[in-house]
Design a protein around this motif. Sequence first.
Motif, PDB file in Angstrom:
ATOM      1  N   UNK A 528       1.200  -1.284  -0.164  1.00 11.75           N
ATOM      2  CA  UNK A 528      -0.053  -0.148   0.183  1.00 11.75           C
ATOM      3  C   UNK A 528       0.647   1.218  -0.216  1.00 11.75           C
ATOM      4  N   UNK A 529       1.737   0.918   1.076  1.00 12.19           N
ATOM      5  CA  UNK A 529       2.550   2.823   0.809  1.00 12.19           C
ATOM      6  C   UNK A 529       3.564   2.118  -0.273  1.00 12.19           C
ATOM      7  N   UNK A 530       3.466   1.681  -1.300  1.00 15.21           N
ATOM      8  CA  UNK A 530       4.270   1.639  -2.312  1.00 15.21           C
ATOM      9  C   UNK A 530       3.478   1.849  -4.186  1.00 15.21           C
ATOM     10  N   UNK A 531       2.402   1.123  -3.640  1.00 18.24           N
ATOM     11  CA  UNK A 531       1.221   2.070  -5.067  1.00 18.24           C
ATOM     12  C   UNK A 531       1.553   2.813  -5.491  1.00 18.24           C
ATOM     13  N   UNK A 532       1.578   3.565  -5.146  1.00 16.06           N
ATOM     14  CA  UNK A 532       1.652   5.300  -5.377  1.00 16.06           C
ATOM     15  C   UNK A 532       3.277   5.818  -5.539  1.00 16.06           C
ATOM     16  N   UNK A 533       3.629   5.160  -5.411  1.00 18.43           N
ATOM     17  CA  UNK A 533       5.884   5.390  -5.305  1.00 18.43           C
ATOM     18  C   UNK A 533       5.541   5.405  -6.824  1.00 18.43           C
ATOM     19  N   UNK A 534       6.683   5.524  -6.827  1.00 18.27           N
ATOM     20  CA  UNK A 534       7.134   6.216  -8.334  1.00 18.27           C
ATOM     21  C   UNK A 534       8.340   4.320  -9.199  1.00 18.27           C
ATOM     22  N   UNK A 537      11.060   3.461  -7.695  1.00 24.14           N
ATOM     23  CA  UNK A 537      10.891   2.878  -6.339  1.00 24.14           C
ATOM     24  C   UNK A 537      10.805   1.752  -5.709  1.00 24.14           C
TER      25      UNK A 537
ATOM     26  N   UNK B  35      11.581   8.139   5.728  1.00 23.10           N
ATOM     27  CA  UNK B  35      11.051   8.518   5.004  1.00 23.10           C
ATOM     28  C   UNK B  35       9.324   8.594   4.917  1.00 23.10           C
ATOM     29  N   UNK B  37       6.107   7.184   2.831  1.00 27.90           N
ATOM     30  CA  UNK B  37       5.528   6.941   1.239  1.00 27.90           C
ATOM     31  C   UNK B  37       5.112   7.524   0.715  1.00 27.90           C
ATOM     32  N   UNK B  38       4.232   7.548  -0.352  1.00 29.01           N
ATOM     33  CA  UNK B  38       3.573   7.907  -0.980  1.00 29.01           C
ATOM     34  C   UNK B  38       3.184   9.951  -1.535  1.00 29.01           C
ATOM     35  N   UNK B  39       4.536  10.420  -1.022  1.00 33.32           N
ATOM     36  CA  UNK B  39       4.062  11.677  -0.549  1.00 33.32           C
ATOM     37  C   UNK B  39       5.334  12.421  -2.199  1.00 33.32           C
ATOM     38  N   UNK B  41       8.319  13.035  -4.013  1.00 36.07           N
ATOM     39  CA  UNK B  41       9.845  11.957  -3.904  1.00 36.07           C
ATOM     40  C   UNK B  41      10.647  13.661  -3.551  1.00 36.07           C
TER      41      UNK B  41
END
Lengths: 905, 152
Positions: A528-534, A537, B35, B37-39, B41
């Motif tokens: 979940x915490x990675x879902x929106x990451x680039x 990542x 860090x 996450x989700x914000x 970079x």
Amino acid sequence: MNNSDDIVKDFLVESYENLDRLDRDLVELEKQPSDQEILASIFRTIHTIKGTSGFLAFGKLEAVTHVGENLLARLRDGQLTLSPEITTALLALVDAVRQMLGSIDTAGNEGERNDQELIATLTGLLQTKAEPIPAPGPAPVKEEAQQNDLPRPVPNIGDILISRGAVKVSEVSEALEQQNAGDPRHVGEILVEKGAVKPQDVLEALNVQQQARGQSASDSTIRVDVSLLDQLMNLVGELVLARNQILQFTNSTEESGLLATSQRLNLLTTELQEGVMKTRMQPIGNIWSKFPRTVRDVALGCGKQVRIEMEGKETELDKTIIEAIKDPLTHIVRNSVDHGIESPEARTAAGKNPEGRLFLRAFHEGGQVNIEITDDGAGLDYEKIRSKAMQKALISADQAARMTEREITNLIFLPGFSTAETVTNVSGRGVGMDVVKTNIEKIGGTVDVQSKPGQGSTVRMKIPLTLAIIPALVVTTAGDRYAIPQVSLLELVRLEGEQARKGIELVNGAPVHRLRGQLLPLVYLNRELKAGAKAQDAAPSQTTSSSKWALLDFAQARDKHQQWIGRLRQLLDGKTTMTVEQAGSPTECALGKWLYSAGLKDYGDIAEMQVLEATHKRFHEHIREVVVLKANGNQGQAEREFSNVEPVSKKIIELLTIVGGKVLGSQNVNIVVLQADDRQFGLVVDDINDTEEIVVKPLSKQLKSVNTYAGATIMGDGRVALILDVLGLAQRANVVSEVRDRAVTENEERQTAAAAGQDGCRTVLLFQNGERERMAIELSQVARLEEFAHDAIEIAGSREVVQYRGQIMPLVRVSEVLQTTRQKTADSDPRALQVVVYSENGHSVGLVIDRILDIVEESFQIQPNTGRQGVLGTAVIQQRTTGVLDVRGLLAAAQSREIPMAAHA
Amino acid sequence: MANTQQFCTFFLKDQFFGIPVEQVQEVLKYQETTRVPLVPEVIRGLINLRGQIVMAVDLRRRLHIEERPEGMLPVNVVVRTQEGPVSLLVDSIGDVVEVKEETFEDPPQTLEGDMRTLIAGVHKLDQGLMHVLNTERACESLERTEALAVDK
């Protein structure tokens, strides 16, 4: 009378403060005449002074403020608009009040003054501008009930008498009406005169009232600015953190002096924290005390008789929380009287006491405060709620029919919902149950309604004691710590070893866990915490592997590998071909792909993995040799080389089993079962650390756009940890469900190491049809793969059948139905019959195929049928043309063939 | 004597930057950063500034300068903004310089995109050009710059 002096003094202090504010407010109001908030504030101030002066028998003060109050009530109701004259008159009123207070302060009385002119002016303003209203009297009383923000509520004589059982509600109401109609006497006097109550009771009630007044005015209390308390609270929060850090340091020291000191610091800090928390604590009775009046007014307004009872008034809550629950509580109380309790007639008809009972109860439980508001009314009318919700298009008829009572109950919390047929003065005030729920949830609480038809309903709230310092569960995922507020926590589940592998199942790609027979949807925190990451990542190297391995079936990896032996055998028998590249490359096969993408990276530290890699390389060298020898026509040497392959393959399988056992044994799955709204879900984290008291700190504005975090906190080691917003996280997991599904699919792709990264992937079973044709059948249509000996085939009518699991299963020979040219070797073939079991509606059919080739996951396009019944079309799978089977078409074709077959027999 | 202004200076790759000293709360060596996450970079994470939780913005990312080489620890320049303190991560810190008004010049027209609002101007100094950073802009509307960066 000493006591009375104190009361007067307190009254003066309070009133002076209020008057100062009044001046400011009035000026402000002149600038913004329609500002309801300022008007309400002025109204309350005047109202307070009027009420208290009446009680202290300052008649003149009361008379002046009473008129002022009426005028303000009109202003507030919009029946009058503020004009300069009115402002002037009101300011004059403030001045008059101030003078009188000064006189009381110095001389002990209101002084020799004549306020008739001021009163006349105010009354004049009231009457000239006011629209004719038949009974203006009760208006201010009603207003008070709505706004009831009296800084220090003192129970009315009437309420005290009622609560002591000395008099009936109706009699007090009558007396109040009489008073409103212009009777200048006190309620007590009216009641005594009417003979409704004994003078002695009134005296006792007065004593009670004075005590209530006296307590709060005692010398032992001082007024402290709330912002100062907030600041103190912050500082204590810091101290708690510093203490935690010191404790961590001293844990590793032997210095006994330092240890003792830090222990002392520890105790003192805890005490200080509790003490400061206490300064902010207020008994819930502070907001409850106005309810008797509210209930009386509402009950009178809708012609009901309601008695209110309270338990646990002394239960304390943080000031900010008290503020936050005041309006929701008031709304629920009004609602219970207005909607819940029936009219006296209806009650009598239902065999109940005509007087309804409203019961308020507050108590501590598990670090939270529970507040219950119970009425003994009619309970929720489920049918009415259902139809109303449908009428308002909040739910569909279909949904409505399927809903349980519990779910229907929850409908009343939906925005825009009200079952009130008519807008009374109580309902339709803009504060619906949805607002109640939102406000309670905002402070981390929950609301719940339970109802029994005909017996009443209970609204139950669970409220945290304080907002600043909360107990939280600290978890770790992907190396970062996160705090989960304990209010949302239901339980912790840990799956170990075999359980970890079997405990997580997939429902259409979504992982679930069976928790006591109920399916608990699982949310992987790291995902979940990675879902929106680039994209970079989210590269595979970053994904932690626990989840992936929980889903991976080691047996499957072994099976995949075992197929090599079969393929080589076929190669040697000349039944299949294989390129040297295919055979020789250790990175191309399923196992190799996994090994070099994630396997070694994730599990390189397991010794057997290194051995596995080396062995796997050796294996491919061997089979390359076999292929080369075979290609050169050197059958004998190829056979010999093949015999070398088998032990290597066995070794690989052995290693896989060991690694699998090690990985699954060490990779436990930690599930944090959380409650979000009315749903439960399991949050899978890498590690569960501990529960801790954490100090909640807000996040800066730039970070608030992400609703996954409720704030941040500083841990014992001084590092920052984020606090998860459980509701936000749940929403995120649901909202981005496609993303999650995709992630799971990708995972599965990695597991099977099939062509990855493309959409529309399908898993198919590849088999050989006849001599040369490759066919595919969707794996989802395959119930099982079975082998039957030839002599197991029996004949029933014109059909070939086998006994399978206690049933007779007809067999369909695919190649015959598809009329593939093939040698008539089937019966003479010593090998067993390969059968794909297809099940539909409980009936099974065995599809006899020539040879299973592989199971692959690939995306492919089917080119429509070439006219063969039973074949959907052709597609390119594994770079080879493959026919895709249409099982139903095939069975239909088999049916139509039955007659000629029967004729044949 | 013309008006002078003091700047706290720092380096990003080979570029020289300055922030008016009165906007700078403090300068800290590298702090452990949590860090988020989700914000975007651009936000490197959160640091604990004596009990206050402060957001750390990577100025290299913010100014679209290539990533800091591995092993190079950034320095925190904590600036005061309307939203409270924010830490700007820079490569290294320079001297406090005193500059005259005359040496100031508006940013060149050729500056691209949001850089034009991030760089308030340039001071021509003997040791080179000092870019004057618009700190408020550097700490705000990160979502939007992220979107811009993605569009490119």
